[in-house]
Design an enzyme around this catalytic site. Sequence first.
Site: not given
Length: 422
Positions: A352, A390, A262, A277, A349
Amino acid sequence: MLDPRKIRENPELVREAIRKKQELDALPLVDRFLELDEHRRAFQAELDRLRAEQKALSRKIGEKKRAGEAAEDLLKEAEALKSRVAALEDELREVSAKLQEALAGIPNLPHPSVPEGKGPEDNVVAKTWGEPPRFAFEPKPHWEIAERLGIIDFERGAKIAGSGFPVFVGDGARLIRALENFFLDYHVERGFVEVRPPLLVRPEAAFGTGQLPDKEGLMYEVAGGYYLIPTSEVPVTNLHAGEILDASELPKKYTSYTPNFRVEAGSYGKDVRGLNRLHQFDKVEMVVISHPSESYEWLERLTRQAEEILELLELPYRRLLMCTGDMGFTQAKKYDLEVYSAGQDKWLEVSSISNMEDYQARRMNLRFREGKGKPRFAHTLNGSGLAFPRVIAALLENHQQEDGSVRLPGALVPYFGKDKIG
């Protein structure tokens, strides 16, 4: 994409849903869709009329020829009619392409159970599990722990590829391998089929899952017109693009491990330190292709499956029900799972889980058939099960020991081969 009838019959409902999702740039597309749809239907009606006229004229010409009569006038009329039909077909193709373009820019509608809100502050904590750990010493953030243990080299990764590309070394690399096998085994034992998909996808596949045209800026485009996958949701959900499945085959349940890529443009500051990140990261994904009547049951099951892994890793977590303004373009309902990070005193997080209903299926023409009935669009769901960076950060921070080592939870020991990193 949305069902065009939904926009045609309830345009204000669609506009209100767009406002709730804070996708305000899409509002003009509703009116554009309605205008183009009216033109398309008018062109189609005229085309149908002309084709019927062609058939009638063709019969007359045949009758004339069989009777030995001259048909030059009718043949000239047929030639003129053929030109009109061809021109109208071109116009219909053009307006249909513009219609599809407008339709592709309209986001999915939120499920009625999704709370209305503008951003992260309006998400609802639906569940919490576990207690944040207590220490007799000042807990350190994971980047300090990793540097001391020599298991992640951020500087050399930055030298090779830039920031956001860490190098996992020794027990760090071993931990990646252990998590991959642990996560995949957990899902396979629950009936999911393991898939090892391509890491490159064509634009058509990215369009099918909704990365295009919404998220071009998040993906790396490479030579040949391909994209590096931002998540294995893209290739795995597209496995059945363009197919009609038998209803007895549903649900299709897949799990996959891949690196993911990403761009994360604009990411900076303390929230992106260490593993918070990354541009390249590992993740195990869950994908379900479901009968529409069962998709919300599968949303809960996928969420619980990811939670069970966090419990086995002994990581305190919370489940967030995302509000309308903090969901993605393609999602009808979404949960986020966040783990507590002791060294940073914050929630991170790690998963999802989303139900797209038939939004992706319409884009990739993924359907199923019950008996002799007409094909219907399936529902698609996906969820992280789990994302590694994470999770690793939370493992290092929550299970750190005063002597500098990191204790590993019992469920991970058989995969890692020892009970601590030291």
